[in-house]
Design a protein around this motif. Structure first.
Motif, PDB file in Angstrom:
ATOM      1  N   LYS A   1       8.953 -22.882   1.426  1.00  0.00           N
ATOM      2  CA  LYS A   1       9.312 -22.201   0.167  1.00  0.00           C
ATOM      3  C   LYS A   1       9.589 -20.728   0.459  1.00  0.00           C
ATOM      4  CE  LYS A   1       8.094 -25.443  -2.990  1.00  0.00           C
ATOM      5  NZ  LYS A   1       8.773 -25.820  -4.207  1.00  0.00           N
ATOM      6  N   GLY A   2      10.656 -20.207  -0.131  1.00  0.00           N
ATOM      7  CA  GLY A   2      10.953 -18.791  -0.098  1.00  0.00           C
ATOM      8  C   GLY A   2      11.068 -18.198   1.290  1.00  0.00           C
ATOM      9  N   ALA A   3      10.890 -16.875   1.350  1.00  0.00           N
ATOM     10  CA  ALA A   3      11.001 -16.148   2.620  1.00  0.00           C
ATOM     11  C   ALA A   3      10.062 -14.947   2.586  1.00  0.00           C
ATOM     12  CB  ALA A   3      12.437 -15.672   2.835  1.00  0.00           C
ATOM     13  N   ILE A   4       9.291 -14.807   3.649  1.00  0.00           N
ATOM     14  CA  ILE A   4       8.402 -13.643   3.747  1.00  0.00           C
ATOM     15  C   ILE A   4       9.219 -12.442   4.222  1.00  0.00           C
ATOM     16  CG2 ILE A   4       6.404 -12.677   4.984  1.00  0.00           C
ATOM     17  CD1 ILE A   4       5.585 -14.856   3.095  1.00  0.00           C
ATOM     18  N   GLY A   5       8.995 -11.299   3.563  1.00  0.00           N
ATOM     19  CA  GLY A   5       9.728 -10.107   3.965  1.00  0.00           C
ATOM     20  C   GLY A   5       8.814  -8.910   4.119  1.00  0.00           C
ATOM     21  N   VAL A   6       9.251  -7.953   4.922  1.00  0.00           N
ATOM     22  CA  VAL A   6       8.498  -6.715   5.129  1.00  0.00           C
ATOM     23  C   VAL A   6       9.408  -5.540   4.762  1.00  0.00           C
ATOM     24  CG1 VAL A   6       7.363  -5.244   6.834  1.00  0.00           C
ATOM     25  CG2 VAL A   6       7.110  -7.721   6.976  1.00  0.00           C
ATOM     26  N   TYR A   7       8.866  -4.594   4.026  1.00  0.00           N
ATOM     27  CA  TYR A   7       9.671  -3.495   3.500  1.00  0.00           C
ATOM     28  C   TYR A   7       8.925  -2.173   3.624  1.00  0.00           C
ATOM     29  CZ  TYR A   7      11.621  -7.638   1.353  1.00  0.00           C
ATOM     30  OH  TYR A   7      12.150  -8.888   1.162  1.00  0.00           O
ATOM     31  N   VAL A   8       9.681  -1.114   3.836  1.00  0.00           N
ATOM     32  CA  VAL A   8       9.100   0.224   3.803  1.00  0.00           C
ATOM     33  C   VAL A   8       9.924   1.088   2.857  1.00  0.00           C
ATOM     34  CG1 VAL A   8       8.093   0.204   6.119  1.00  0.00           C
ATOM     35  CG2 VAL A   8      10.448   0.947   5.831  1.00  0.00           C
ATOM     36  N   SER A   9       9.237   2.029   2.263  1.00  0.00           N
ATOM     37  CA  SER A   9       9.915   2.949   1.353  1.00  0.00           C
ATOM     38  C   SER A   9       9.322   4.341   1.556  1.00  0.00           C
ATOM     39  CB  SER A   9       9.717   2.473  -0.090  1.00  0.00           C
ATOM     40  OG  SER A   9      10.198   3.435  -0.981  1.00  0.00           O
TER      41      SER A   9
ATOM     42  N   ARG B   1       5.695  10.034  -0.804  1.00  0.00           N
ATOM     43  CA  ARG B   1       5.022   8.737  -1.003  1.00  0.00           C
ATOM     44  C   ARG B   1       5.519   7.812   0.103  1.00  0.00           C
ATOM     45  NH1 ARG B   1       4.695   5.878  -6.951  1.00  0.00           N
ATOM     46  NH2 ARG B   1       3.598   7.532  -8.034  1.00  0.00           N
ATOM     47  N   TYR B   2       4.609   7.164   0.801  1.00  0.00           N
ATOM     48  CA  TYR B   2       4.991   6.211   1.859  1.00  0.00           C
ATOM     49  C   TYR B   2       4.469   4.829   1.458  1.00  0.00           C
ATOM     50  CZ  TYR B   2       5.304  10.588   4.486  1.00  0.00           C
ATOM     51  OH  TYR B   2       5.599  11.862   4.886  1.00  0.00           O
ATOM     52  N   THR B   3       5.374   3.867   1.400  1.00  0.00           N
ATOM     53  CA  THR B   3       4.956   2.530   0.950  1.00  0.00           C
ATOM     54  C   THR B   3       5.296   1.468   2.004  1.00  0.00           C
ATOM     55  OG1 THR B   3       5.296   3.108  -1.357  1.00  0.00           O
ATOM     56  CG2 THR B   3       5.297   0.755  -0.848  1.00  0.00           C
ATOM     57  N   LEU B   4       4.355   0.607   2.226  1.00  0.00           N
ATOM     58  CA  LEU B   4       4.587  -0.572   3.075  1.00  0.00           C
ATOM     59  C   LEU B   4       4.282  -1.795   2.218  1.00  0.00           C
ATOM     60  CD1 LEU B   4       5.126  -1.796   5.921  1.00  0.00           C
ATOM     61  CD2 LEU B   4       2.667  -1.653   6.304  1.00  0.00           C
TER      62      LEU B   4
ATOM     63  N   ASN C   1       0.855  -1.192   0.000  1.00  0.00           N
ATOM     64  CA  ASN C   1       0.000   0.000   0.000  1.00  0.00           C
ATOM     65  C   ASN C   1       0.888   1.238   0.000  1.00  0.00           C
ATOM     66  OD1 ASN C   1      -2.976   0.902   0.506  1.00  0.00           O
ATOM     67  ND2 ASN C   1      -1.698   2.267   1.726  1.00  0.00           N
ATOM     68  N   THR C   2       0.465   2.233  -0.795  1.00  0.00           N
ATOM     69  CA  THR C   2       1.213   3.495  -0.845  1.00  0.00           C
ATOM     70  C   THR C   2       0.279   4.647  -0.512  1.00  0.00           C
ATOM     71  OG1 THR C   2       2.738   2.620  -2.497  1.00  0.00           O
ATOM     72  CG2 THR C   2       2.584   5.020  -2.337  1.00  0.00           C
ATOM     73  N   PHE C   3       0.755   5.507   0.360  1.00  0.00           N
ATOM     74  CA  PHE C   3       0.028   6.735   0.723  1.00  0.00           C
ATOM     75  C   PHE C   3       0.769   7.890   0.057  1.00  0.00           C
ATOM     76  CE2 PHE C   3      -0.283  10.146   4.131  1.00  0.00           C
ATOM     77  CZ  PHE C   3      -1.506  10.617   3.681  1.00  0.00           C
ATOM     78  N   VAL C   4       0.015   8.690  -0.708  1.00  0.00           N
ATOM     79  CA  VAL C   4       0.648   9.739  -1.500  1.00  0.00           C
ATOM     80  C   VAL C   4       0.203  11.119  -0.996  1.00  0.00           C
ATOM     81  CG1 VAL C   4       1.017  10.638  -3.846  1.00  0.00           C
ATOM     82  CG2 VAL C   4       0.527   8.207  -3.504  1.00  0.00           C
TER      83      VAL C   4
END
Lengths: 220, 296
Positions: A207-215, A180-183, A172-175
């Motif tokens: 399988k794989g890896a869950i990740g959390v990111y902010v921008s 711009r803030y993205t989670l 989700n991005t808040f503009v």
């Protein structure tokens, strides 16, 4: 040998937010700082590996934005790692029909000791929905495709088995007029068995890896 | 603003010497060795029947110094057996893995001292630099040097090449293969490798999934897969079929395939990295090792 497995993912671009899901307005410059990574069990806590990158993006047209990023965590390890690409809107959102964007990019890296260099192509595909009173939010759903072109491991005769890494993502991005803030949450390398990787990743069904990111992006 | 950007860039470039190398050595300091009295975490604990009489355990230290070091480091060594019989005994030189110290590996060393019967073979185990009571910090060069120092001591006690068996577990496979391929003071007669890694490239690839050059994360040139091509000693390879640290197919199998001399293997179903002897079965494990050592 746990160290090796846990810390390596800092180099994977799949371990960062989607660069841009929705193009910037024409002639708009945006600089962003991106943080986050795959979740790992660290003692009794679950934390994301703190990977970081800086991105500069410029709106060529309303439907096309070009961007480049520097992976700052990799730089700390003596590895120059950048990605260059563009995001193009291919379908505009209308009502409940989402907009679609595609982001082809290349990832280039070299280490400053032996100057071993690598190139990985990547394509992100995303669907996004504008919402909010003044459409100042958009949420998105998509997937990142990372391609390994090498047939063998560097300097060996050993075969490289995996060539496609699929990473679904939701965010989700808040503009605002300036920011711009993205989670984002990403399931990195969802098509790869991670049970033989002892990085204590939080995957799904091994399988794989869950990740959390902010921008956070600032417009100029 | 320009100044700030330059400062940040300089800081990043100057800091760009971070590598993961030191993390390879998962050391833990000790003030004293406990051996049988050690109550910390261990991969398995043997029953009383494997107990070694105290007069067959000798703990001592040696000095180890690489060519480019100014000062020698003290490394600690334990010999299981009768040192007076080294002139005639066959000795297993056990190069342990990357974890902690000899107390952690004591049960494994005891098990080896029961191969072919109690104290049938001598067993020598030591702590690399920085492990247990050993001084200093391990590097790739010091690993090889520490093993060579142990061999020098055995040679000084009267051991000849034909009675030296080198056993490398996990990290310990690196110096084992190195000194079999490029002998220094002794040329081991046979080698046993348990869960050997192929090389830093394969380790990096297994961890990242991609064909990442090892130089991105390490300065280490460790490469069992290449070096074993020069080793002519008979090889016994042991590996857990479910090894989650050191994948059988991408690590141990590569090392095994690259060895061109006489070789045999034991892949243990269900075994992970740390429990090959346990799941093999202690009796089956010791019997297999004894047969390999005695094979003409």
């Amino acid at each position: 040998m746990k160290w090796w497995h846990t810390l390596l993912t800092f180099l994977l671009c799949a371990c960062s937010t989607s660069r841009l899901v929705k193009p910037l307005p024409e002639k708009k410059l945006g600089i962003s700082c991106n943080m986050g990574g795959p979740l790992i069990k660290f003692g009794s806590a679950t934390i994301p590996i703190p990977l970081s990158s800086l991105t500069a993006a410029y709106g060529l047209k309303n439907h096309t934005t070009v961007f480049g990023s520097l992976h700052t965590t990799a730089l700390l390890f003596g590895v120059g790692f950048i990605d260059l690409g563009m995001t193009r809107s291919i379908v505009k959102p209308k009502g409940c029909i989402p907009g679609f964007s595609v982001s082809p990019m290349i990832n280039l890296s070299t280490d400053f000791r032996k100057f071993n260099s690598k190139l990985w192509p990547q394509v992100d595909l995303n669907a996004y929905w504008d919402y909010g009173k003044s459409k100042n939010h958009f949420c998105y759903l998509g997937f990142n495709n990372w391609f390994e072109l090498a047939r063998k491991l560097p300097d060996t005769e050993q075969k490289q088995e995996q060539h496609w890494f699929l990473s679904p993502q939701i965010g989700n991005t808040f503009v605002t007029p300036k920011w711009r803030y993205t989670l984002e949450m990403k399931w990195s390398a969802a098509n790869v068995n991670s049970s033989y990787n002892v990085g204590n990743y939080i995957g799904i069904k091994e399988k794989g890896a869950i990740g959390v990111y902010v921008s956070i992006m600032r417009y100029f | 603003m320009k100044k700030h950007i330059l400062f940040i860039i300089s800081l990043l470039v100057l800091s760009s010497c971070l590598k993961l190398d030191n993390n390879l050595f998962n050391t833990q300091k000790l003030d004293a060795y406990q051996l049988d009295n050690y109550r910390g975490e261990q991969d398995f604990i043997l029953d009383e029947s494997y107990k070694i009489p105290e007069n067959k355990i000798m703990l001592f230290s040696l000095k180890s110094q690489t060519a480019d070091e100014n000062k020698a480091s003290t490394i600690y060594v334990v010999y299981i057996g009768d040192t007076a019989r080294i002139k005639t005994d066959t000795v297993i030189l056990y190069c342990h893995g990357n974890k902690w110290h000899m107390d952690f590996y004591w049960q494994r060393a005891k098990l080896l001292a029961n191969v072919g019967g109690k104290n049938h073979y001598g067993v020598l185990m030591f702590d690399y630099r920085g492990y247990g009571m050993s001084e200093g910090q391990s590097t790739e060069a010091s690993l090889y040097q520490d093993v060579d120092v142990a061999m020098q001591w055995l040679k000084a006690q009267g051991l000849d090449d034909k009675r030296l068996i080198v056993y490398g577990f996990s990290l310990g496979a690196f110096p084992s293969v190195e000194l079999c391929a490029k002998p220094r003071n002794m040329r081991p007669y046979k080698m046993i490798l348990e869960a050997p890694y192929a090389n830093s490239t394969a380790m990096t690839a297994d961890a990242s999934g991609i064909a990442l050059p090892a130089s991105y994360v390490t300065k280490l040139e460790i490469d069992n897969a290449a070096k074993i091509k020069s080793a002519t000693q008979d090889l016994l390879w042991l590996h857990g079929a479910d090894d989650h640290y050191c994948k059988l197919e991408t690590q141990g199998q590569v090392v095994y395939d690259n060895h061109s001399g006489n070789k045999e293997k034991a892949i243990i179903p269900g075994a992970d990295h740390e429990n090959v002897p346990l799941l093999f079965g202690f009796e089956a494990y010791t019997t297999r090792l004894d047969a390999f050592i005695k094979k003409p």
